[in-house]
Design a protein around this motif. Structure first.
Motif, PDB file in Angstrom:
ATOM      1  N   THR A 101     -16.520   7.430  12.163  1.00 44.18           N
ATOM      2  CA  THR A 101     -15.197   6.801  12.225  1.00 44.18           C
ATOM      3  C   THR A 101     -14.833   6.184  10.884  1.00 44.18           C
ATOM      4  OG1 THR A 101     -15.504   6.309  14.566  1.00 44.18           O
ATOM      5  CG2 THR A 101     -13.799   5.062  13.399  1.00 44.18           C
ATOM      6  N   GLY A 102     -15.813   5.528  10.276  1.00 46.96           N
ATOM      7  CA  GLY A 102     -15.573   4.904   8.973  1.00 46.96           C
ATOM      8  C   GLY A 102     -15.240   5.927   7.903  1.00 46.96           C
ATOM      9  N   GLN A 103     -15.964   7.067   7.934  1.00 44.41           N
ATOM     10  CA  GLN A 103     -15.694   8.119   6.955  1.00 44.41           C
ATOM     11  C   GLN A 103     -14.296   8.694   7.142  1.00 44.41           C
ATOM     12  OE1 GLN A 103     -19.005  10.684   7.821  1.00 44.41           O
ATOM     13  NE2 GLN A 103     -20.307   9.778   6.226  1.00 44.41           N
ATOM     14  N   THR A 104     -13.918   8.873   8.416  1.00 50.10           N
ATOM     15  CA  THR A 104     -12.571   9.391   8.705  1.00 50.10           C
ATOM     16  C   THR A 104     -11.505   8.424   8.225  1.00 50.10           C
ATOM     17  OG1 THR A 104     -13.390  10.561  10.648  1.00 50.10           O
ATOM     18  CG2 THR A 104     -11.019  10.183  10.527  1.00 50.10           C
ATOM     19  N   MET A 105     -11.723   7.133   8.505  1.00 46.48           N
ATOM     20  CA  MET A 105     -10.764   6.117   8.069  1.00 46.48           C
ATOM     21  C   MET A 105     -10.695   6.041   6.555  1.00 46.48           C
ATOM     22  SD  MET A 105     -11.410   3.017  10.780  1.00 46.48           S
ATOM     23  CE  MET A 105     -10.183   1.987   9.981  1.00 46.48           C
ATOM     24  N   THR A 106     -11.846   6.173   5.914  1.00 50.84           N
ATOM     25  CA  THR A 106     -11.870   6.129   4.450  1.00 50.84           C
ATOM     26  C   THR A 106     -11.056   7.263   3.856  1.00 50.84           C
ATOM     27  OG1 THR A 106     -14.038   5.092   4.437  1.00 50.84           O
ATOM     28  CG2 THR A 106     -13.357   6.185   2.409  1.00 50.84           C
ATOM     29  N   ARG A 107     -11.262   8.483   4.429  1.00 54.29           N
ATOM     30  CA  ARG A 107     -10.481   9.628   3.949  1.00 54.29           C
ATOM     31  C   ARG A 107      -9.004   9.424   4.219  1.00 54.29           C
ATOM     32  NH1 ARG A 107     -14.996  12.599   5.958  1.00 54.29           N
ATOM     33  NH2 ARG A 107     -13.946  12.899   7.960  1.00 54.29           N
ATOM     34  N   SER A 108      -8.690   8.907   5.418  1.00 58.03           N
ATOM     35  CA  SER A 108      -7.291   8.695   5.802  1.00 58.03           C
ATOM     36  C   SER A 108      -6.603   7.688   4.895  1.00 58.03           C
ATOM     37  CB  SER A 108      -7.209   8.215   7.254  1.00 58.03           C
ATOM     38  OG  SER A 108      -7.746   9.184   8.120  1.00 58.03           O
ATOM     39  N   LEU A 109      -7.348   6.667   4.476  1.00 53.66           N
ATOM     40  CA  LEU A 109      -6.777   5.635   3.619  1.00 53.66           C
ATOM     41  C   LEU A 109      -6.795   6.029   2.144  1.00 53.66           C
ATOM     42  CD1 LEU A 109      -8.329   2.464   5.269  1.00 53.66           C
ATOM     43  CD2 LEU A 109      -5.931   3.130   5.327  1.00 53.66           C
ATOM     44  N   THR A 110      -7.873   6.729   1.744  1.00 50.99           N
ATOM     45  CA  THR A 110      -8.032   7.063   0.332  1.00 50.99           C
ATOM     46  C   THR A 110      -6.965   8.028  -0.150  1.00 50.99           C
ATOM     47  OG1 THR A 110     -10.411   6.712   0.448  1.00 50.99           O
ATOM     48  CG2 THR A 110      -9.601   8.031  -1.387  1.00 50.99           C
ATOM     49  N   LEU A 111      -6.689   9.068   0.649  1.00 51.02           N
ATOM     50  CA  LEU A 111      -5.719  10.080   0.219  1.00 51.02           C
ATOM     51  C   LEU A 111      -4.327   9.493  -0.019  1.00 51.02           C
ATOM     52  CD1 LEU A 111      -6.816  13.129   2.400  1.00 51.02           C
ATOM     53  CD2 LEU A 111      -7.161  12.788  -0.054  1.00 51.02           C
ATOM     54  N   PRO A 112      -3.786   8.673   0.927  1.00 55.18           N
ATOM     55  CA  PRO A 112      -2.485   8.060   0.652  1.00 55.18           C
ATOM     56  C   PRO A 112      -2.499   7.125  -0.557  1.00 55.18           C
ATOM     57  CG  PRO A 112      -2.980   7.948   2.993  1.00 55.18           C
ATOM     58  CD  PRO A 112      -4.232   8.398   2.301  1.00 55.18           C
ATOM     59  N   ILE A 113      -3.620   6.401  -0.724  1.00 55.83           N
ATOM     60  CA  ILE A 113      -3.710   5.483  -1.870  1.00 55.83           C
ATOM     61  C   ILE A 113      -3.706   6.266  -3.172  1.00 55.83           C
ATOM     62  CG2 ILE A 113      -5.253   3.883  -3.068  1.00 55.83           C
ATOM     63  CD1 ILE A 113      -6.068   2.830  -0.289  1.00 55.83           C
ATOM     64  N   LEU A 114      -4.463   7.371  -3.203  1.00 55.40           N
ATOM     65  CA  LEU A 114      -4.478   8.213  -4.404  1.00 55.40           C
ATOM     66  C   LEU A 114      -3.104   8.810  -4.662  1.00 55.40           C
ATOM     67  CD1 LEU A 114      -7.886  10.074  -3.984  1.00 55.40           C
ATOM     68  CD2 LEU A 114      -7.328   8.303  -5.658  1.00 55.40           C
ATOM     69  N   ALA A 115      -2.434   9.251  -3.582  1.00 53.76           N
ATOM     70  CA  ALA A 115      -1.089   9.822  -3.717  1.00 53.76           C
ATOM     71  C   ALA A 115      -0.107   8.780  -4.237  1.00 53.76           C
ATOM     72  CB  ALA A 115      -0.616  10.373  -2.374  1.00 53.76           C
ATOM     73  N   LEU A 116      -0.223   7.556  -3.699  1.00 49.06           N
ATOM     74  CA  LEU A 116       0.642   6.471  -4.145  1.00 49.06           C
ATOM     75  C   LEU A 116       0.394   6.158  -5.617  1.00 49.06           C
ATOM     76  CD1 LEU A 116       2.655   4.180  -3.609  1.00 49.06           C
ATOM     77  CD2 LEU A 116       0.745   2.771  -2.851  1.00 49.06           C
ATOM     78  N   GLY A 117      -0.871   6.153  -6.003  1.00 51.42           N
ATOM     79  CA  GLY A 117      -1.198   5.894  -7.402  1.00 51.42           C
ATOM     80  C   GLY A 117      -0.633   6.953  -8.321  1.00 51.42           C
ATOM     81  N   ALA A 118      -0.764   8.221  -7.920  1.00 58.04           N
ATOM     82  CA  ALA A 118      -0.235   9.323  -8.736  1.00 58.04           C
ATOM     83  C   ALA A 118       1.278   9.249  -8.840  1.00 58.04           C
ATOM     84  CB  ALA A 118      -0.664  10.660  -8.135  1.00 58.04           C
ATOM     85  N   ALA A 119       1.943   8.943  -7.712  1.00 55.66           N
ATOM     86  CA  ALA A 119       3.404   8.834  -7.719  1.00 55.66           C
ATOM     87  C   ALA A 119       3.863   7.665  -8.589  1.00 55.66           C
ATOM     88  CB  ALA A 119       3.909   8.653  -6.284  1.00 55.66           C
TER      89      ALA A 119
END
Length: 260
Positions: A38-56
């Protein structure tokens, strides 16, 4: 005898306890594995939007800075003939963003920077020309850069280029054309520009602001405001990465030289 009986009971209890403990341990292990997944799934779910936000955010900051760089390059090449500093021009763009559908980076790049190349347009006339370019682009559903260049040519040299405005539907009477030409030829260019801008105001004035108040205009303005916030995040990220740039470049060189 009593001692022996007591010993047996403790042994049985001990076995039951160990069995229960093993069962509990297995359940806890399964629970832990489940939580880990569950933690790994949440990490992926949170990390991808954060990375996308950072890139944008970095992209938004990059566009803004490049637009400002174009303006500042124009100021240097023209010796600041326009009569405004970079900060003042940035504030003008920010103010226009609040009243129109155009983002300030778009205004700086496609209006301000373009008009700076026409050194005969300065001061109040420059401010009015920017507004006229936004109105013209909005009214004719064209692009801001083309509208800015078209107006810049006409105002920079009305004698040679005033007629070209007619292609966009901007009409001047014969009497107006005569007066504008006489003013331009007698070194009263600012007065000639005022007459042109007055006519543009009559024909296209308020178009950009009206568009911002109609339909989904408010949503577009919200997007522009959020883009400003994104630019601020981008600035923070870039400022944080910049001190590490040399080290990261050295590290990538080391990696590129390693074997597969």
């Amino acid at each position: 005898m009593a001692q022996k009986t007591l010993s047996v009971k403790l042994s049985l209890n001990d076995k039951q306890f160990q069995s229960s403990l093993r069962k509990a341990t297995r359940k806890m292990k399964k629970f832990g594995q489940s939580m880990k997944r569950t933690g790994q799934t949440m990490t992926r779910s949170l990390t991808l939007p954060i990375l996308a936000l950072g890139a944008a955010s970095i992209s938004a900051f990059d566009k803004q800075q490049k637009a400002i760089a174009q303006v500042e390059a124009g100021l240097i090449s023209t010796g600041e003939a326009v009569g405004f500093t970079s900060k003042q021009l940035q504030q003008m763009a920010a103010d226009l963003q609040k009243r129109t559908l155009f983002g300030d980076e778009e205004i700086l790049k496609d209006a301000t920077a373009q008009l700076l190349t026409f050194t005969n347009i300065a001061g109040e006339q420059f401010e009015r020309t920017q507004v006229a370019a936004l109105n013209l682009a909005t009214k004719l559903d064209g692009d801001l850069k083309s509208a800015s260049i078209q107006l810049g040519k006409a105002l920079n040299d009305p004698v040679a280029n005033l007629a070209a405005l007619g292609k966009s539907g901007i009409q001047f009477s014969e009497e107006q054309k005569k007066v504008i030409k006489e003013l331009a030829e007698t070194n009263r260019l600012a007065e000639a520009q005022t007459l042109i801008l007055d006519e543009l105001e009559k024909q296209y004035g308020g178009s950009a602001e009206a568009a911002a108040k109609a339909g989904a205009g408010g949503f577009k303005q919200l997007q522009n405001a959020l883009m400003d916030v994104s630019e601020e995040f981008g600035a923070i990220i870039v400022d944080g990465i910049d001190p590490l740039k040399d080290s990261l470049e050295a590290f990538t060189k080391v990696l590129s030289n390693t074997s597969k």
